[in-house]
Design a protein around this motif. Structure first.
Motif, PDB file in Angstrom:
ATOM      1  N   PRO B 109       0.819  -1.216   0.000  1.00  0.00           N
ATOM      2  CA  PRO B 109       0.000   0.000   0.000  1.00  0.00           C
ATOM      3  C   PRO B 109       0.852   1.264   0.000  1.00  0.00           C
ATOM      4  O   PRO B 109       0.510   2.255  -0.661  1.00  0.00           O
ATOM      5  CB  PRO B 109      -0.797  -0.111   1.311  1.00  0.00           C
ATOM      6  CG  PRO B 109      -0.753  -1.533   1.672  1.00  0.00           C
ATOM      7  CD  PRO B 109       0.542  -2.068   1.162  1.00  0.00           C
ATOM      8  N   VAL B 110       1.985   1.233   0.725  1.00  0.00           N
ATOM      9  CA  VAL B 110       2.852   2.402   0.767  1.00  0.00           C
ATOM     10  C   VAL B 110       3.394   2.695  -0.628  1.00  0.00           C
ATOM     11  O   VAL B 110       3.387   3.839  -1.101  1.00  0.00           O
ATOM     12  CB  VAL B 110       4.022   2.166   1.760  1.00  0.00           C
ATOM     13  CG1 VAL B 110       4.986   3.339   1.728  1.00  0.00           C
ATOM     14  CG2 VAL B 110       3.484   1.946   3.155  1.00  0.00           C
ATOM     15  N   GLU B 112       2.090   1.771  -3.486  1.00  0.00           N
ATOM     16  CA  GLU B 112       1.008   2.225  -4.366  1.00  0.00           C
ATOM     17  C   GLU B 112       0.734   3.708  -4.158  1.00  0.00           C
ATOM     18  O   GLU B 112       0.457   4.440  -5.103  1.00  0.00           O
ATOM     19  CB  GLU B 112      -0.278   1.428  -4.080  1.00  0.00           C
ATOM     20  CG  GLU B 112      -0.264   0.011  -4.620  1.00  0.00           C
ATOM     21  CD  GLU B 112      -0.377  -0.045  -6.147  1.00  0.00           C
ATOM     22  OE1 GLU B 112      -0.872   0.924  -6.745  1.00  0.00           O
ATOM     23  OE2 GLU B 112       0.038  -1.068  -6.714  1.00  0.00           O
ATOM     24  N   PHE B 113       0.812   4.148  -2.896  1.00  0.00           N
ATOM     25  CA  PHE B 113       0.574   5.561  -2.603  1.00  0.00           C
ATOM     26  C   PHE B 113       1.644   6.425  -3.260  1.00  0.00           C
ATOM     27  O   PHE B 113       1.341   7.414  -3.925  1.00  0.00           O
ATOM     28  CB  PHE B 113       0.553   5.800  -1.096  1.00  0.00           C
ATOM     29  CG  PHE B 113       0.420   7.250  -0.729  1.00  0.00           C
ATOM     30  CD1 PHE B 113      -0.781   7.905  -0.893  1.00  0.00           C
ATOM     31  CD2 PHE B 113       1.507   7.953  -0.252  1.00  0.00           C
ATOM     32  CE1 PHE B 113      -0.902   9.239  -0.583  1.00  0.00           C
ATOM     33  CE2 PHE B 113       1.395   9.289   0.063  1.00  0.00           C
ATOM     34  CZ  PHE B 113       0.188   9.937  -0.097  1.00  0.00           C
ATOM     35  N   PHE B 114       2.919   6.035  -3.093  1.00  0.00           N
ATOM     36  CA  PHE B 114       3.991   6.853  -3.664  1.00  0.00           C
ATOM     37  C   PHE B 114       3.921   6.878  -5.175  1.00  0.00           C
ATOM     38  O   PHE B 114       4.237   7.871  -5.805  1.00  0.00           O
ATOM     39  CB  PHE B 114       5.359   6.351  -3.194  1.00  0.00           C
ATOM     40  CG  PHE B 114       5.734   6.894  -1.849  1.00  0.00           C
ATOM     41  CD1 PHE B 114       6.047   8.231  -1.710  1.00  0.00           C
ATOM     42  CD2 PHE B 114       5.748   6.087  -0.736  1.00  0.00           C
ATOM     43  CE1 PHE B 114       6.372   8.751  -0.474  1.00  0.00           C
ATOM     44  CE2 PHE B 114       6.075   6.592   0.502  1.00  0.00           C
ATOM     45  CZ  PHE B 114       6.395   7.931   0.640  1.00  0.00           C
ATOM     46  N   ARG B 115       3.512   5.735  -5.753  1.00  0.00           N
ATOM     47  CA  ARG B 115       3.426   5.718  -7.197  1.00  0.00           C
ATOM     48  C   ARG B 115       2.320   6.659  -7.684  1.00  0.00           C
ATOM     49  O   ARG B 115       2.409   7.247  -8.751  1.00  0.00           O
ATOM     50  CB  ARG B 115       3.139   4.314  -7.715  1.00  0.00           C
ATOM     51  CG  ARG B 115       3.097   4.313  -9.223  1.00  0.00           C
ATOM     52  CD  ARG B 115       2.843   2.978  -9.789  1.00  0.00           C
ATOM     53  NE  ARG B 115       1.524   2.491  -9.437  1.00  0.00           N
ATOM     54  CZ  ARG B 115       0.894   1.562 -10.125  1.00  0.00           C
ATOM     55  NH1 ARG B 115       1.481   1.016 -11.142  1.00  0.00           N
ATOM     56  NH2 ARG B 115      -0.295   1.151  -9.760  1.00  0.00           N
ATOM     57  N   ALA B 116       1.264   6.784  -6.876  1.00  0.00           N
ATOM     58  CA  ALA B 116       0.116   7.557  -7.322  1.00  0.00           C
ATOM     59  C   ALA B 116       0.357   9.064  -7.237  1.00  0.00           C
ATOM     60  O   ALA B 116      -0.353   9.833  -7.852  1.00  0.00           O
ATOM     61  CB  ALA B 116      -1.114   7.183  -6.507  1.00  0.00           C
ATOM     62  N   ILE B 117       1.353   9.486  -6.452  1.00  0.00           N
ATOM     63  CA  ILE B 117       1.652  10.917  -6.390  1.00  0.00           C
ATOM     64  C   ILE B 117       2.206  11.346  -7.746  1.00  0.00           C
ATOM     65  O   ILE B 117       3.153  10.755  -8.228  1.00  0.00           O
ATOM     66  CB  ILE B 117       2.705  11.210  -5.304  1.00  0.00           C
ATOM     67  CG1 ILE B 117       2.165  10.864  -3.926  1.00  0.00           C
ATOM     68  CG2 ILE B 117       3.106  12.678  -5.350  1.00  0.00           C
ATOM     69  CD1 ILE B 117       3.172  11.090  -2.827  1.00  0.00           C
ATOM     70  N   PRO B 118       1.580  12.362  -8.379  1.00  0.00           N
ATOM     71  CA  PRO B 118       2.142  12.831  -9.649  1.00  0.00           C
ATOM     72  C   PRO B 118       3.583  13.308  -9.423  1.00  0.00           C
ATOM     73  O   PRO B 118       3.803  14.218  -8.629  1.00  0.00           O
ATOM     74  CB  PRO B 118       1.232  13.998 -10.033  1.00  0.00           C
ATOM     75  CG  PRO B 118      -0.032  13.765  -9.291  1.00  0.00           C
ATOM     76  CD  PRO B 118       0.351  13.078  -8.020  1.00  0.00           C
ATOM     77  N   PRO B 119       4.581  12.689 -10.078  1.00  0.00           N
ATOM     78  CA  PRO B 119       5.983  12.970  -9.746  1.00  0.00           C
ATOM     79  C   PRO B 119       6.373  14.443  -9.734  1.00  0.00           C
ATOM     80  O   PRO B 119       7.171  14.839  -8.887  1.00  0.00           O
ATOM     81  CB  PRO B 119       6.766  12.207 -10.815  1.00  0.00           C
ATOM     82  CG  PRO B 119       5.821  11.240 -11.398  1.00  0.00           C
ATOM     83  CD  PRO B 119       4.437  11.690 -11.134  1.00  0.00           C
TER      84      PRO B 119
END
Lengths: 273, 274
Positions: B109-110, B112-119
């Motif tokens: 889950p962690v 997935e969260f970081f991936r979802a932040i628009p870079p």
């Protein structure tokens, strides 16, 4: 790394523990929050740069109270949805037309392969000149970036149509529209949904990027404003919000995919497993 | 098979025609579009849409007289450094996470969260820590490009064939051999997919990080041209950026087809065998 130390365990005992995965996932998230709280408090990172999580959370709560935040969130989501819808419509229509006419497909392949890898951010100076920091500037970036994702997937999908089914439809003199509706569309739909899922994520990235760099209204602009005014906790709170939106977009896209394709063998097959 | 024999038997003139046909298909539309652009803007007096001829005239003077070394090269070096670092870190962490179901359940889950932040929103955050130097830009590229590589590696390691795993165990592969020949090779198709996604993200972030705060670089110069209303130069920069994007994706495809030739062969035989 521990990966080398326990190489045999996973395959040998796939279901050896009683703790469900979801509980472990929650524990992982809790660990992240605890780390974000403790690292600045213990002085390992400068708390001016990385405030403790509790301060980010209270900044987030402040944001939830302010109408400006909801306005920014609204314009970000509106821009995202509008851009995605335009890209989706154009990508699907053009993809089916190009994909089902072999000559057209052969003639356009090189052009598509050339235009696709052009980074959409290269257009930023151009759209700023044309539209300034208007919402349209960001919209063009969003549409350009997500259009290719969908178009290429639709082209794959149309190419995947069973030749026997297509020839059968032709023998029975299906009208072009009936062929699209009954033969091409059902085959291409899984690909269309994959394209939709990829494009939804890309569109969000470009929406926020456009707001951040161009300054069109939305969460990205709020982040830029928070950064330049030194409101570090607010900036972190807004970054967390964008991450949550990203997670929500991924989940919704995945659920939409399963729902639209519930008749499809690839989805039906997953149920018993 | 029959088609290859047919081609071999065909006379040279028809071969030539076939080549010409292919060349026409590949080059036809691009040439038409470029000519259309050329003609549409030939007598253009519009400030925003200068004639293509003017753009091409300033192209050489803008980029090859000095800027290649002071702006383009630093951008590409930062891109290369960030991408390489993302690749190494992503694969290392991905193998570790993918090899342990417990670890995977904890961190998924962690991740997935970081991936979802628009870079790009990480740019202002990383400026706080790393200033506005080269370090920040490389860090921005790593922080955005690592996620597709990492998550695809996890997925690849997880989906390695059980039979292969058991075989490796029966033959008592050592740790090193296991890692090289089973885990990394088995996961490599997914790793390559992740690396391809990461490349386009890395290019975007290279440009964005330079637009935000920089003293040199491709993104910096393009924005500079736009702000000083040097429109033909700005267009030449956009074209150069597009060419770099296309060149890198071609380069990636060449490397991929070399490195993954064994996989395509295997896939082909398995399909043919069934």
């Amino acid at each position: 790394m521990t990966a080398g130390a326990t190489p045999l365990a996973p395959a040998a005992a796939p279901r050896r523990r009683g703790i469900p995965d979801s509980a472990l996932g929650v524990a992982g998230l809790a660990g992240l929050v605890a780390m974000l709280e403790l690292i600045p408090r213990a002085g390992l990172a400068d708390s001016r740069f990385l405030p403790p999580f509790s301060q980010m959370a209270s900044a987030l709560a402040d944001q939830l109270d302010s109408p400006a935040f909801w306005q920014a969130l609204g314009s970000s989501l509106r821009g995202w949805a509008l851009g995605l819808a335009i890209a989706m419509g154009a990508g699907v229509v053009l993809g089916i037309v190009i994909g089902s006419i072999p000559a057209l497909r052969a003639a356009t392949t090189s052009t598509i392969e050339f235009l696709r890898p052009i980074p959409s951010v290269a257009l930023i100076p151009l759209v700023v000149l044309l539209f300034g920091s208007d919402m349209r500037s960001t919209l063009i970036l969003v549409v350009y970036a997500s259009f290719w994702q969908i178009l290429v997937q639709v082209l794959y999908g149309v190419a995947d149509v069973d030749p026997v089914a297509r020839d059968t439809a032709r023998s029975y003199r299906f009208s072009p529209w009936a062929q699209v509706r009954t033969v091409i569309w059902p085959t291409a739909l899984p690909y269309v949904m994959t394209g939709f899922r990829l494009a939804a994520a890309v569109a969000l990235i470009l929406e926020i990027t456009g707001e951040l760099v161009i300054g069109s209204p939305g969460l990205g602009k709020s982040i830029a404003v928070a950064q330049s005014s030194g409101a570090v906790t607010t900036m972190y709170a807004l970054v967390i919000v964008t991450g949550l939106i990203g997670v929500a977009v991924n989940l919704i896209a995945r659920r939409a995919e399963r729902r639209v394709l519930r008749w499809h063998p690839s989805v039906r097959g997953e149920v018993p497993a | 098979m029959t088609s290859t024999i047919g081609v071999a038997r065909r006379s040279e003139s028809s071969l030539l025609i076939a080549w010409a046909k292919r060349a026409l298909l590949v080059l036809g539309l691009p040439i038409v579009l470029i000519v259309a652009w050329w003609l549409a803007t030939a007598n253009s007096t519009s400030f925003y849409w200068p004639p293509l001829r003017t753009i091409l005239e300033v192209f050489g003077a803008t980029w090859f007289e000095g800027r290649m070394g002071t702006d383009v090269a630093p951008s590409l070096v930062r891109l290369g450094a960030g991408y390489a670092l993302a690749l190494v870190l992503g694969v290392t962490v991905g193998v570790a996470v993918g090899s342990s179901p417990t670890l995977r359940a904890v961190v998924e889950p962690v991740l997935e969260f970081f991936r979802a932040i628009p870079p790009p929103v990480l740019v202002p955050v990383l400026i706080l820590f790393a200033g506005i130097g080269d370090g920040m830009k490389v860090l921005v590229i790593v922080s955005g490009a690592i996620w597709p590589i990492l998550l695809n590696t996890v997925e690849g390691v997880r989906s390695i064939d059980e039979v292969l795993r058991d075989t490796a165990r029966c033959y008592r592969f050592r740790r090193r051999a296991r890692l090289l020949h089973l885990v990394l090779r088995g996961a490599s198709p997914q790793i390559v997919t992740g690396a391809r996604q990461a490349l386009s993200i890395a290019i975007i972030l290279m440009v964005i990080s330079e637009m935000f705060a920089a003293t040199n670089g491709l993104g910096f110069s393009i924005i500079q041209f736009q702000r000083s209303f040097a429109i033909p130069q700005m267009f030449s920069g956009i074209i150069l950026l597009g060419l770099i994007g296309v060149a890198l994706s071609l380069l990636f495809r060449v490397v991929e087809s070399r490195a993954m030739a064994w996989h395509r062969g295997l896939h082909h035989t398995q399909r043919g065998g069934n």
